[in-house]
Write a protein that holds these residues in place. Structure first.
Motif, PDB file in Angstrom:
ATOM      1  N   ARG A 207       1.085  -0.998   0.244  1.00 24.66           N
ATOM      2  CA  ARG A 207       0.180   0.083   0.226  1.00 24.66           C
ATOM      3  C   ARG A 207       0.675   1.035   0.251  1.00 24.66           C
ATOM      4  NH1 ARG A 207      -5.200   1.951   3.916  1.00 24.66           N
ATOM      5  NH2 ARG A 207      -5.712   3.469   1.753  1.00 24.66           N
ATOM      6  N   ARG A 208       0.647   2.169  -1.204  1.00 24.47           N
ATOM      7  CA  ARG A 208       1.564   3.568  -0.925  1.00 24.47           C
ATOM      8  C   ARG A 208       0.930   4.445  -0.443  1.00 24.47           C
ATOM      9  NH1 ARG A 208       1.817   4.119  -6.792  1.00 24.47           N
ATOM     10  NH2 ARG A 208       3.331   5.233  -6.851  1.00 24.47           N
ATOM     11  N   ALA A 209       1.206   5.517   0.080  1.00 23.15           N
ATOM     12  CA  ALA A 209       1.455   6.719   0.463  1.00 23.15           C
ATOM     13  C   ALA A 209       0.000   7.550  -0.781  1.00 23.15           C
ATOM     14  CB  ALA A 209       1.988   7.406   1.493  1.00 23.15           C
ATOM     15  N   ARG A 210      -0.692   7.544  -0.282  1.00 25.81           N
ATOM     16  CA  ARG A 210      -1.568   8.593  -0.829  1.00 25.81           C
ATOM     17  C   ARG A 210      -2.829   9.560  -0.759  1.00 25.81           C
ATOM     18  NH1 ARG A 210       0.399   9.628  -6.567  1.00 25.81           N
ATOM     19  NH2 ARG A 210       1.234   7.573  -7.274  1.00 25.81           N
ATOM     20  N   THR A 211      -2.848  10.490  -0.865  1.00 26.51           N
ATOM     21  CA  THR A 211      -3.715  11.687  -0.652  1.00 26.51           C
ATOM     22  C   THR A 211      -5.233  11.179  -1.261  1.00 26.51           C
ATOM     23  OG1 THR A 211      -2.348  13.226  -0.213  1.00 26.51           O
ATOM     24  CG2 THR A 211      -4.364  14.119  -0.189  1.00 26.51           C
ATOM     25  N   THR A 212      -6.035  10.868  -0.810  1.00 23.05           N
ATOM     26  CA  THR A 212      -7.398  11.300  -1.373  1.00 23.05           C
ATOM     27  C   THR A 212      -8.331  12.337  -1.390  1.00 23.05           C
ATOM     28  OG1 THR A 212      -8.391   9.684   0.157  1.00 23.05           O
ATOM     29  CG2 THR A 212      -7.054   8.269  -0.922  1.00 23.05           C
ATOM     30  N   GLU A 213      -8.907  11.559  -1.914  1.00 20.55           N
ATOM     31  CA  GLU A 213     -10.593  13.161  -1.300  1.00 20.55           C
ATOM     32  C   GLU A 213     -10.263  14.534  -2.062  1.00 20.55           C
ATOM     33  OE1 GLU A 213     -13.357  11.569  -1.631  1.00 20.55           O
ATOM     34  OE2 GLU A 213     -12.861   9.551  -1.494  1.00 20.55           O
ATOM     35  N   THR A 214      -9.418  14.005  -3.410  1.00 20.36           N
ATOM     36  CA  THR A 214      -8.511  15.559  -3.391  1.00 20.36           C
ATOM     37  C   THR A 214      -8.978  15.912  -5.444  1.00 20.36           C
ATOM     38  OG1 THR A 214      -6.616  16.791  -2.965  1.00 20.36           O
ATOM     39  CG2 THR A 214      -6.344  15.048  -3.940  1.00 20.36           C
ATOM     40  N   VAL A 215      -9.145  17.027  -5.383  1.00 22.55           N
ATOM     41  CA  VAL A 215      -8.418  16.931  -7.250  1.00 22.55           C
ATOM     42  C   VAL A 215      -7.531  17.426  -7.528  1.00 22.55           C
ATOM     43  CG1 VAL A 215      -9.122  19.302  -8.478  1.00 22.55           C
ATOM     44  CG2 VAL A 215     -10.801  18.652  -7.179  1.00 22.55           C
ATOM     45  N   THR A 216      -6.820  16.309  -8.331  1.00 18.35           N
ATOM     46  CA  THR A 216      -5.585  15.773  -8.355  1.00 18.35           C
ATOM     47  C   THR A 216      -5.125  15.181  -9.994  1.00 18.35           C
ATOM     48  OG1 THR A 216      -2.797  15.110  -8.005  1.00 18.35           O
ATOM     49  CG2 THR A 216      -5.338  13.930  -7.680  1.00 18.35           C
ATOM     50  N   ARG A 217      -4.199  15.599 -11.077  1.00 17.20           N
ATOM     51  CA  ARG A 217      -3.775  14.371 -12.114  1.00 17.20           C
ATOM     52  C   ARG A 217      -3.194  13.313 -11.749  1.00 17.20           C
ATOM     53  NH1 ARG A 217       0.155  17.117 -16.006  1.00 17.20           N
ATOM     54  NH2 ARG A 217       1.845  15.972 -15.507  1.00 17.20           N
ATOM     55  N   SER A 218      -2.990  13.159 -10.268  1.00 17.50           N
ATOM     56  CA  SER A 218      -1.874  12.382 -10.484  1.00 17.50           C
ATOM     57  C   SER A 218      -3.251  11.046  -9.841  1.00 17.50           C
ATOM     58  CB  SER A 218      -0.965  12.318  -8.809  1.00 17.50           C
ATOM     59  OG  SER A 218      -0.204  11.378  -8.698  1.00 17.50           O
ATOM     60  N   VAL A 219      -3.170  10.344 -10.491  1.00 13.18           N
ATOM     61  CA  VAL A 219      -4.862   8.956 -10.989  1.00 13.18           C
ATOM     62  C   VAL A 219      -3.733   7.673 -11.662  1.00 13.18           C
ATOM     63  CG1 VAL A 219      -6.771  10.992  -9.952  1.00 13.18           C
ATOM     64  CG2 VAL A 219      -6.047  10.119 -12.482  1.00 13.18           C
ATOM     65  N   ALA A 220      -4.729   6.318 -10.961  1.00 15.53           N
ATOM     66  CA  ALA A 220      -4.904   5.488 -12.180  1.00 15.53           C
ATOM     67  C   ALA A 220      -5.271   5.229 -13.198  1.00 15.53           C
ATOM     68  CB  ALA A 220      -5.139   4.439 -11.322  1.00 15.53           C
ATOM     69  N   GLY A 221      -4.771   5.674 -14.256  1.00 20.91           N
ATOM     70  CA  GLY A 221      -5.502   5.373 -15.274  1.00 20.91           C
ATOM     71  C   GLY A 221      -6.507   3.961 -16.265  1.00 20.91           C
ATOM     72  N   SER A 222      -5.887   3.710 -15.304  1.00 23.23           N
ATOM     73  CA  SER A 222      -6.618   1.967 -15.788  1.00 23.23           C
ATOM     74  C   SER A 222      -8.326   2.244 -14.396  1.00 23.23           C
ATOM     75  CB  SER A 222      -5.622   0.874 -15.171  1.00 23.23           C
ATOM     76  OG  SER A 222      -5.044   0.753 -14.015  1.00 23.23           O
ATOM     77  N   ALA A 223      -8.466   3.141 -13.863  1.00 21.84           N
ATOM     78  CA  ALA A 223      -9.493   2.998 -13.437  1.00 21.84           C
ATOM     79  C   ALA A 223     -10.062   4.576 -13.049  1.00 21.84           C
ATOM     80  CB  ALA A 223      -9.044   2.387 -11.097  1.00 21.84           C
ATOM     81  N   LEU A 224     -10.420   4.952 -14.895  1.00 25.69           N
ATOM     82  CA  LEU A 224     -10.580   6.072 -14.853  1.00 25.69           C
ATOM     83  C   LEU A 224     -12.068   6.293 -15.377  1.00 25.69           C
ATOM     84  CD1 LEU A 224      -8.444   8.693 -16.784  1.00 25.69           C
ATOM     85  CD2 LEU A 224     -10.368   8.563 -17.750  1.00 25.69           C
ATOM     86  N   LEU A 225     -12.757   7.950 -15.308  1.00 27.05           N
ATOM     87  CA  LEU A 225     -13.857   7.365 -14.872  1.00 27.05           C
ATOM     88  C   LEU A 225     -14.566   8.925 -15.811  1.00 27.05           C
ATOM     89  CD1 LEU A 225     -17.468   6.429 -15.684  1.00 27.05           C
ATOM     90  CD2 LEU A 225     -17.953   7.464 -13.226  1.00 27.05           C
ATOM     91  N   ALA A 226     -14.600   9.144 -17.206  1.00 29.39           N
ATOM     92  CA  ALA A 226     -14.584  10.616 -17.616  1.00 29.39           C
ATOM     93  C   ALA A 226     -16.548  10.758 -18.415  1.00 29.39           C
ATOM     94  CB  ALA A 226     -13.723  11.134 -18.568  1.00 29.39           C
ATOM     95  N   ASP A 227     -16.726  11.775 -17.995  1.00 27.75           N
ATOM     96  CA  ASP A 227     -17.391  12.702 -19.743  1.00 27.75           C
ATOM     97  C   ASP A 227     -17.324  12.263 -20.942  1.00 27.75           C
ATOM     98  OD1 ASP A 227     -18.644  13.532 -16.915  1.00 27.75           O
ATOM     99  OD2 ASP A 227     -19.754  15.007 -17.991  1.00 27.75           O
ATOM    100  N   ARG A 228     -18.292  11.676 -21.555  1.00 29.67           N
ATOM    101  CA  ARG A 228     -17.948  11.304 -22.943  1.00 29.67           C
ATOM    102  C   ARG A 228     -17.516  12.657 -23.759  1.00 29.67           C
ATOM    103  NH1 ARG A 228     -19.075   7.635 -26.424  1.00 29.67           N
ATOM    104  NH2 ARG A 228     -18.123   8.298 -28.606  1.00 29.67           N
TER     105      ARG A 228
END
Length: 687
Positions: free
Chosen positions: A571-592
């Motif tokens: 488990r890696r140290a990560r800040t959650t529930e925040t606006v950021t560009r650092s996310v996992a691209g394999s678990a991404l949801l975007a407006d079409r």
């Protein structure tokens, strides 16, 4: 600073009257509005106390005449019922209070000068830089100023000789804090009457105030609302006169409900058929998990009663007071983030309505709650939330993972049960009013590995709480392979729509993915990898975060990583529930639409996710990272477009376990689809 802004605005407003408004918990700045030197035609209004359906115009003869005429028509009031004024100033204690002010402000007159001030704002939020509205583009705007006031406050000032609609200005100021997605009110369109009604529909500029007996006014021949909500009426004396628009009654105390039938029928009093529907909703756009602190190590707070007031005790700056209506604000949550959790002392909570709504709000905000047996009078929380309150003990809150898991379970249930959208969907359903379905999610899976198709489809098949379809792109192999065809057949048997696209082997990976997106028909697009693990609430959690964060793109952080070569989970140290560009691209949801605006996926052989995030940034999209407990990345020796060796992950880990050790929220691992004769292929490291 706020006082200086308003004092200067009063000096330069000319001969026109002014309306000064306050909303939110008592504080010195709000209380000092009455101390300004005002004219007899000026007015000071407490929006917390002012009932919806009554004019907020100045004390002028013309204003009173228009209000009396509107009352005679039985149509409530609107800004058109009062004359324009020189100045309207609205001072709110928090963004939560500003949202309620938006709704109450539909009764305010237009003004040449509008001052909006928020005395306290939490760190995760941006300043209230107003977005220009769509059809009314403020062509006559002469001046716009946004200034920081004190350490935590903001104020904005707008001047237009042609006049400004105050509710639109307030809504635009709040919208400026959250990116390009507007805070669109939920359906149905509603009319409100009575004190405290704005809490039921915060941030709604489309709301209409109505008289106690109706009817809902017409625009020009169509009712302005689909449903009316009345607070504090006495059903025995206040007959509802509108034959088209139904009305629902709620007592201000929240202890009962009376439902008016259609066609002007005699009111039917119903006590407690759905206790949840009696509780005023939680404004999920301000009361939510944004800013949650995963490693909070402070003491336990307590929701209790001190000196006759319902409060949450905490040690740094004193107790957080809970008003009689149970409102918890974004500022309150920011003050409580350092606590490990809050214990609910039911025995001391005399103000039952405040206690129920406060507990629902704290849960929606992600505050880990502890509770003993819950009294019967708290049934309005709903069975799912009641069951969770007693699930955790103090020892659980001392463990980072178990504490966050408890928080996620609470927030899921509270937001889906008590959020504004959920409450109004329930009210509309009870009256037979149709509402739009939730958006459809197109899950796009692109793979070069036939042997992983059954594993990936099994992860998608167990998703719950979401309307989904799947676009499966087979990159370089056909769908009739023995590893693929049975898995596809099993998935179709689940009942989810599936489109299979066979892409040529020579086509670049990024182009294949973009081809698959163009074959999708959903409102939203979710990216899916063939070898990672996804919990059954993965998509539902992304949808929930998309709503409360007003995000264009939602994903999770790459927190949990399984290193298959060494059979180890990190488990890696990560800040959650925040606006950021650092996310996992394999678990991404975007407006079409946002995906299209960003140009889609680039035709690249690798780093497709990284380049997509860069494109989102340049397109001005708001990218939000929610919790990562329901997702595990699998790292093997090869086969990844994201190339990092094991040391990259080992150097950044905070926890390490031998074997496959995901969060409990992953809920284990489903068997791959398409297996025959009981043969189970090894796809993880725990068997």
């Amino acid at each position: 600073m706020i006082r200086s802004l308003i004092r200067q605005a009063l000096r330069v407003r000319g001969d026109e009257p002014a309306v000064l408004c306050r909303i939110g918990r008592d504080n010195r700045t709000l209380d000092e509005l009455r101390r300004f030197r005002l004219r007899p035609t000026d007015r000071v209004v407490d929006l917390d106390e002012h009932p919806m359906g009554e004019s907020l115009g100045p004390h002028t003869t013309a204003g009173r005449d228009r209000a009396d005429a509107a009352r005679a028509r039985g149509g409530g009031h609107s800004p058109a019922d009062t004359e324009d004024v020189g100045l309207v100033a609205v001072v709110a204690a928090s963004y939560t209070d500003l949202r309620r002010a938006v709704t109450a402000a539909v009764h305010l007159p237009r003004a040449a000068h509008v001052v909006v001030a928020v005395t306290d704002t939490p760190a995760p939020h941006r300043p209230p830089v107003p977005h220009a509205p769509g059809l009314t583009d403020w062509h006559g705007l002469h001046e716009l100023q946004v200034v920081r006031v004190g350490r935590t406050g903001w104020a904005c000032s707008l001047f237009s000789p042609a006049g400004l609609d105050v509710a639109t200005v307030l809504a635009s100021a709040f919208d400026g804090t959250g990116g390009r997605r507007w805070a669109v009110p939920p359906r149905p369109v509603v009319a409100l009457h009575g004190p405290g009604a704005a809490s039921w529909r915060p941030g709604d500029t489309w709301v209409t105030g109505v008289a106690a007996t109706g009817p809902v006014p017409l625009t020009p021949v169509t009712p302005r609302a689909d449903l009316a909500l009345r607070l504090g009426t006495r059903e025995s004396s206040e007959e509802w006169s509108d034959p088209i628009v139904p009305a629902v009654d709620r007592p201000v105390s929240g202890t009962g409900v009376a439902a008016r039938g259609r066609n002007g029928a005699r009111p039917l009093t119903v006590r407690g058929p759905d206790p949840v529907a009696l509780v005023p909703p939680v404004d999920e756009l301000t009361v939510n998990p944004i800013g949650f602190t995963p490693d909070a190590s402070g003491p336990l707070g307590e929701l209790t009663r001190v000196d006759g007031r319902t409060v949450v005790t905490e040690g740094r700056t004193g107790p957080v007071a809970v008003p009689p209506d149970g409102t918890v604000t974004d500022v309150d949550l920011s003050r409580l983030r350092y606590l490990r959790g809050v214990r609910v002392d039911w025995a001391e909570l005399v103000e039952r309505d405040a206690a129920v709504r406060a507990v629902a709000s704290l849960a929606a905000g992600g505050v880990p709650l502890l509770s003993g047996p819950v009294p019967a009078w708290a049934v309005g929380l709903g069975e799912p939330l009641l069951g969770l309150l007693t699930d955790a003990g103090e020892a659980d809150l001392s463990d980072r993972s178990r504490r966050e898991e408890h928080s996620v379970r609470l927030r899921r249930v509270a937001l889906r049960t008590h959020g504004v959208r959920a409450r109004w969907r329930g009210l509309a359903a009870a009256e037979g009013i149709p509402v739009r379905p939730d958006p459809r999610v197109s899950v796009v899976l692109c793979t070069r590995r036939p042997e992983m198709v059954g594993f990936a489809l099994a992860q998608i098949a167990r998703q719950r709480g979401v309307d989904a379809e799947v676009v499966l792109a087979l990159h370089g192999f056909p769908a009739d392979l023995p590893e693929v065809a049975p898995a596809v057949a099993d998935f179709r048997a689940v009942g989810l729509p599936l489109t299979v696209y066979e892409a040529e082997d020579a086509r670049v990976f990024g182009a294949v993915f973009d081809d698959a997106v163009r074959r999708a028909s959903g409102d939203l697009v979710a990216k899916w990898d063939d070898d990672d693990w996804y919990g059954p609430e993965h998509l539902a959690d992304l949808l929930l975060a998309r709503e409360y964060a007003r995000a264009d793109v939602v994903a999770v952080g790459p927190e949990f990583v399984y290193l298959q070569e060494v059979d180890t989970t990190l488990r890696r140290a990560r800040t959650t529930e925040t606006v950021t560009r650092s996310v996992a691209g394999s678990a991404l949801l975007a407006d079409r639409a946002v995906l299209d605006d960003a140009g889609g996926f680039r035709p690249l052989p690798r780093a497709v996710d990284t380049q997509m995030l860069v494109a989102f940034e340049h397109a001005g999209a708001r990218v939000y990272r929610t919790h990562g407990l329901g997702f595990v990345i699998r790292r093997t020796a090869d086969g990844h477009t994201w190339s990092q060796d094991l040391t990259y992950f080992l150097d950044k880990q905070t926890d390490q376990w031998s074997g496959w050790r995901p969060s409990a929220l992953l809920e284990g691992e489903p068997e791959p689809l398409g297996l025959r004769d009981g043969v189970v292929e090894q796809v993880g490291g725990r068997r």
